[in-house]
Design a protein around this motif. Structure first.
Motif, PDB file in Angstrom:
ATOM      1  N   UNK A  59      20.823 -59.940 -28.206  1.00 40.01           N
ATOM      2  CA  UNK A  59      21.559 -60.773 -28.672  1.00 40.01           C
ATOM      3  C   UNK A  59      22.738 -61.138 -28.592  1.00 40.01           C
ATOM      4  N   UNK A  60      23.547 -61.820 -28.409  1.00 37.01           N
ATOM      5  CA  UNK A  60      24.865 -61.980 -28.436  1.00 37.01           C
ATOM      6  C   UNK A  60      25.286 -63.472 -28.874  1.00 37.01           C
ATOM      7  N   UNK A  61      26.978 -63.086 -28.983  1.00 38.68           N
ATOM      8  CA  UNK A  61      27.563 -64.521 -29.454  1.00 38.68           C
ATOM      9  C   UNK A  61      28.516 -64.579 -28.506  1.00 38.68           C
ATOM     10  N   UNK A  63      33.004 -65.906 -28.415  1.00 37.18           N
ATOM     11  CA  UNK A  63      33.360 -66.817 -28.784  1.00 37.18           C
ATOM     12  C   UNK A  63      33.595 -68.341 -29.016  1.00 37.18           C
ATOM     13  N   UNK A  64      34.369 -68.458 -27.168  1.00 32.74           N
ATOM     14  CA  UNK A  64      33.592 -70.255 -27.084  1.00 32.74           C
ATOM     15  C   UNK A  64      32.855 -70.357 -27.029  1.00 32.74           C
ATOM     16  N   UNK A  65      32.236 -70.759 -27.415  1.00 30.74           N
ATOM     17  CA  UNK A  65      30.378 -71.091 -27.064  1.00 30.74           C
ATOM     18  C   UNK A  65      30.321 -70.717 -25.247  1.00 30.74           C
ATOM     19  N   UNK A  66      29.140 -71.510 -24.863  1.00 28.82           N
ATOM     20  CA  UNK A  66      28.530 -70.958 -23.518  1.00 28.82           C
ATOM     21  C   UNK A  66      27.167 -72.329 -23.239  1.00 28.82           C
ATOM     22  N   UNK A  67      27.496 -72.594 -22.262  1.00 25.65           N
ATOM     23  CA  UNK A  67      26.598 -73.678 -21.624  1.00 25.65           C
ATOM     24  C   UNK A  67      26.202 -72.877 -20.349  1.00 25.65           C
ATOM     25  N   UNK A  68      24.354 -72.776 -19.989  1.00 29.93           N
ATOM     26  CA  UNK A  68      23.672 -72.971 -18.941  1.00 29.93           C
ATOM     27  C   UNK A  68      22.678 -74.090 -18.824  1.00 29.93           C
ATOM     28  N   UNK A  98      29.737 -68.870 -31.390  1.00 36.10           N
ATOM     29  CA  UNK A  98      29.506 -67.757 -32.655  1.00 36.10           C
ATOM     30  C   UNK A  98      27.852 -68.199 -32.813  1.00 36.10           C
ATOM     31  N   UNK A  99      27.587 -68.780 -32.315  1.00 35.51           N
ATOM     32  CA  UNK A  99      25.590 -68.487 -32.498  1.00 35.51           C
ATOM     33  C   UNK A  99      25.284 -68.118 -31.697  1.00 35.51           C
ATOM     34  N   UNK A 125      32.006 -61.970 -25.389  1.00 35.08           N
ATOM     35  CA  UNK A 125      30.973 -62.374 -25.905  1.00 35.08           C
ATOM     36  C   UNK A 125      30.930 -60.351 -26.545  1.00 35.08           C
ATOM     37  N   UNK A 126      30.529 -60.759 -27.449  1.00 37.21           N
ATOM     38  CA  UNK A 126      30.103 -60.378 -28.432  1.00 37.21           C
ATOM     39  C   UNK A 126      28.784 -59.238 -28.027  1.00 37.21           C
TER      40      UNK A 126
END
Lengths: 140, 140
Positions: A59-61, A63-68, A98-99, A125-126
């Protein structure tokens, strides 16, 4: 399907197996080829990521979002609180800022996606806890 | 190679032929499928762009920069003041902010790339003059 077969089908370079320092965030073997680096004017690092069958990330988040952008194989994406989404070549996933989420291969398939980290100037990434075998094994 | 053959090889949806309002910026037929929209939190619109053989766009600039990820066919990228670069599947082009450039298909090949517009909050593409036949026809 062998790893080499999949790399051929997935267009972008497979790259090297990820270093041990990051492998604690994945349940199995992962290969990474950075196509666009971090820390430049684009604020948009892009990596080609290849998961062996059964491998997923923690699981991770972001802060700026991500696109796959899925280019090969079969896998899953799951956001916290929602059902898992099955993924195949040609699919696109938009992951808001942050989702909490995870992604990775199906148990019986290699899986390849481009990872586009958006607004990367907002931070890295967190990483959080692993996806449990109990949760993962429910997926077909 | 037919258009359908290429779409099959290029993974992402081909989409529709672009509307006439934009076609003045291209020398031939172009198909566009937006995979990630503009005007959302990602600041990173992504389109799958398919050029028919011989088709290229006008010279143009992106205020926030652009990244091209080539998924099929053969084509070219040129920055003002530099030689043209030949492109094929698996190649990546990083186009800095406000750099004048064009891209498109080779004369004898279809060409497909993902267009990743970076830092899109900085503004929209600025379209400039067409690439002359004299310049284009020098490319092999």
């Amino acid at each position: 399907m062998t790893s080499n077969d999949l790399s051929d089908s997935a267009i972008f370079p497979k790259g090297m197996e990820i270093p041990e320092i990051f492998s604690e965030y994945f349940s199995g073997k992962v290969w990474l080829s950075m196509l666009v680096d971090r820390d430049n004017e684009f604020n948009c690092p892009i990596g080609n990521v290849t998961f062996e069958p059964g491998c997923r990330n923690n699981w991770h988040k972001h802060p700026g979002g991500q696109i796959l952008l899925i280019t090969g194989g079969r896998g899953y994406y799951r956001e916290e609180g929602k059902p898992a989404r099955e993924l195949k070549a040609g699919d696109v996933v938009e992951i808001p800022k942050n989702v909490k989420h995870w992604h990775g291969a199906a148990a019986d398939s290699w899986f390849v996606h481009l990872s586009v980290e958006t607004n990367s100037q907002l931070g890295s990434v967190e990483w959080l806890e692993p996806v449990s075998d109990e949760e993962y094994n429910k997926l077909k």
